[in-house]
Write a protein that holds these residues in place. Sequence first.
Motif, PDB file in Angstrom:
ATOM      1  N   ILE A   2       0.875  -1.171   0.000  1.00 19.07           N
ATOM      2  CA  ILE A   2       0.000   0.000   0.000  1.00 19.07           C
ATOM      3  C   ILE A   2       0.912   1.221   0.000  1.00 19.07           C
ATOM      4  CG2 ILE A   2      -1.856   1.236   1.180  1.00 19.07           C
ATOM      5  CD1 ILE A   2      -2.593  -1.392   2.572  1.00 19.07           C
ATOM      6  N   ARG A   3       0.569   2.207  -0.780  1.00 18.51           N
ATOM      7  CA  ARG A   3       1.366   3.437  -0.872  1.00 18.51           C
ATOM      8  C   ARG A   3       1.402   4.189   0.461  1.00 18.51           C
ATOM      9  NH1 ARG A   3       1.215   6.317  -6.188  1.00 18.51           N
ATOM     10  NH2 ARG A   3       0.632   4.774  -7.728  1.00 18.51           N
ATOM     11  N   ASN A   4       2.438   5.000   0.625  1.00 14.64           N
ATOM     12  CA  ASN A   4       2.567   5.879   1.784  1.00 14.64           C
ATOM     13  C   ASN A   4       2.380   7.317   1.301  1.00 14.64           C
ATOM     14  OD1 ASN A   4       3.169   7.138   4.178  1.00 14.64           O
ATOM     15  ND2 ASN A   4       5.314   6.576   4.193  1.00 14.64           N
ATOM     16  N   TYR A   5       1.469   8.040   1.924  1.00 16.75           N
ATOM     17  CA  TYR A   5       1.162   9.416   1.531  1.00 16.75           C
ATOM     18  C   TYR A   5       2.281  10.394   1.873  1.00 16.75           C
ATOM     19  CZ  TYR A   5      -1.403  13.821   1.309  1.00 16.75           C
ATOM     20  OH  TYR A   5      -1.803  15.092   1.009  1.00 16.75           O
ATOM     21  N   GLN A   6       2.968  10.182   2.973  1.00 15.28           N
ATOM     22  CA  GLN A   6       3.947  11.139   3.483  1.00 15.28           C
ATOM     23  C   GLN A   6       5.387  10.771   3.122  1.00 15.28           C
ATOM     24  OE1 GLN A   6       3.260  14.005   5.113  1.00 15.28           O
ATOM     25  NE2 GLN A   6       1.080  13.684   4.937  1.00 15.28           N
ATOM     26  N   THR A   7       5.684  10.591   1.861  1.00 12.65           N
ATOM     27  CA  THR A   7       7.041  10.268   1.431  1.00 12.65           C
ATOM     28  C   THR A   7       7.674  11.518   0.832  1.00 12.65           C
ATOM     29  OG1 THR A   7       6.411   7.984   1.003  1.00 12.65           O
ATOM     30  CG2 THR A   7       8.420   8.761  -0.043  1.00 12.65           C
ATOM     31  N   PRO A   8       8.794  11.996   1.424  1.00 15.04           N
ATOM     32  CA  PRO A   8       9.362  13.284   0.998  1.00 15.04           C
ATOM     33  C   PRO A   8      10.312  13.233  -0.199  1.00 15.04           C
ATOM     34  CG  PRO A   8      10.547  12.468   2.878  1.00 15.04           C
ATOM     35  CD  PRO A   8       9.450  11.482   2.601  1.00 15.04           C
TER      36      PRO A   8
END
Length: 174
Positions: A97-103
């Motif tokens: 599942i993707r992570n929304y908070q990836t910088p």
Amino acid sequence: MFLAQCQYVRDNERSQARQPFYPNDDDRDQHILFEIERFEHPEAGRIGVDLTILYPRSISYPAEFILTYHSTVVMNFWNGKHLHCLFPALTSNGVYIRNYQTPTLRVEKGLRKYQERGFKDKYDPEGLLLSENPSLSKKPHYIQDDIPGCADRKLMVSDVPQPRWRMPLTLTLV
């Protein structure tokens, strides 16, 4: 030392010096300091290992750092004795599942790499959101969408389902 015992070889050209671009939640003026050491598999064409080394006092827990990674498939860490997988049910079944908070801006590249290795997005198994189709109206589903109260923030260790991820796997040479 474990990787060397398994005949992996450090790739000096692909290893990276200290990286300061991940913000530290404990202090907004500080950054998580780390470097990446790349190790190539002893057999040509086999997948290598990127070993991330965290600098002391730049973050509280290794898991806090990997919770900034692009998806659950790479949310794993080795503490020198054990391998820990934060989302073992997903990872062991070839799902992420993707992570929304990836910088970082290289998220899509990372997701494509794991899709090429057989991993599927739990909410986009065909990989349509990784295509270059601008007319696609569907939005990505993120791990934050599945955890109450996490919609607009970075994941924390306390958000990870317990206690399964804390069960270590001891690594031994075969």
